[in-house]
Design a protein around this motif. Sequence first.
Motif, mmCIF file in Angstrom:
data_model
loop_
_atom_site.group_PDB
_atom_site.id
_atom_site.type_symbol
_atom_site.label_atom_id
_atom_site.label_comp_id
_atom_site.label_asym_id
_atom_site.label_seq_id
_atom_site.Cartn_x
_atom_site.Cartn_y
_atom_site.Cartn_z
ATOM 1 N N LYS A 137 -52.960 -26.615 -30.962
ATOM 2 C CA LYS A 137 -52.851 -24.887 -29.850
ATOM 3 C C LYS A 137 -54.138 -24.753 -29.195
ATOM 4 O O LYS A 137 -55.190 -25.222 -29.185
ATOM 5 C CB LYS A 137 -52.677 -23.533 -29.984
ATOM 6 N N ASN A 138 -54.277 -24.172 -27.164
ATOM 7 C CA ASN A 138 -54.966 -23.968 -26.765
ATOM 8 C C ASN A 138 -55.474 -22.722 -26.845
ATOM 9 O O ASN A 138 -53.952 -21.588 -26.125
ATOM 10 C CB ASN A 138 -54.873 -24.614 -25.376
ATOM 11 N N VAL A 139 -56.501 -21.762 -26.894
ATOM 12 C CA VAL A 139 -56.722 -20.319 -26.993
ATOM 13 C C VAL A 139 -57.945 -20.418 -25.269
ATOM 14 O O VAL A 139 -59.143 -21.342 -25.488
ATOM 15 C CB VAL A 139 -56.209 -19.294 -27.804
ATOM 16 N N ALA A 140 -57.825 -20.031 -24.755
ATOM 17 C CA ALA A 140 -59.365 -19.160 -23.881
ATOM 18 C C ALA A 140 -59.442 -17.365 -23.971
ATOM 19 O O ALA A 140 -58.308 -17.012 -24.684
ATOM 20 C CB ALA A 140 -59.013 -19.502 -21.947
ATOM 21 N N ILE A 141 -60.878 -17.082 -23.531
ATOM 22 C CA ILE A 141 -61.082 -15.841 -24.097
ATOM 23 C C ILE A 141 -61.697 -15.646 -22.078
ATOM 24 O O ILE A 141 -62.920 -16.401 -21.794
ATOM 25 C CB ILE A 141 -62.352 -15.781 -24.555
ATOM 26 N N LEU A 142 -61.097 -14.572 -21.614
ATOM 27 C CA LEU A 142 -62.102 -14.382 -20.638
ATOM 28 C C LEU A 142 -62.319 -12.730 -20.449
ATOM 29 O O LEU A 142 -62.138 -12.323 -21.343
ATOM 30 C CB LEU A 142 -60.906 -14.219 -19.552
ATOM 31 N N SER A 143 -63.721 -12.647 -20.008
ATOM 32 C CA SER A 143 -64.169 -11.122 -20.704
ATOM 33 C C SER A 143 -64.319 -10.476 -19.258
ATOM 34 O O SER A 143 -63.689 -11.164 -18.202
ATOM 35 C CB SER A 143 -65.785 -12.045 -21.198
#
Length: 223
Positions: A137-143
């Motif tokens: 799976k791919n996960v992104a973090i946006l702050s």
Amino acid sequence: MDKVRVIEVKQSVFADNNAEAERVRRQLKEDKTFLLNLMSSPGAGKTTTLVRTISDLKNEMNIGIMEADIDSTVDAQTVAEAGAKSIQIHTGGMCHLDAGMTEQGLIEIGAEDFDLVVLENVGNLVCPAEFDTGASKNVAILSVPEGHDKPLKYPLMFEVCHALIINKTDVLPYFDFDIEKVVEYAHMRNPMLKIFPVSAKTGEGFEEWENWLREQVSTWNEV
């Protein structure tokens, strides 16, 4: 004047990488190892999020971390101190990892010994999204400080991810960041995207994120 011969290499490069990525995924499935590809801009909080996640889950599953950076071992040392085995992958100046580089890291860390391996990809919202690493799976973090318009500016990142962590919610009062808008924009790119607002500093929202991760690991590792 003779015509100049043009060779289109991008499609070939991606095709070869995609084939290798599928082979990596098959091996991970055989080994019952879940590989999470974690992506974000520099400073969004990938390592801090990892440290808290490791702390919460390390007694439930064996966790390995592969830190990808152009240079240094700072992040690998940080997650090792949190209680997970870690290795550092230097990309030689490249702004992403591809399937071949990921496979080298998996061999080095001994992926078959882990329930969960996290690849902390090189920090940017462009190149890492273009290359399939073979991850489960791919996960992104946006702050929050980055702004809520990023799904409009960097569509591919949100299209290829299965989940989005919105980090640093503890500073929402100090920034012009609209969570409803970022959810709307992200779902424009990917209607199936799971979204988890969290604060890696305070732990707010981590229960929902970690429950999702537990479910993904458990499902992947089923016979």
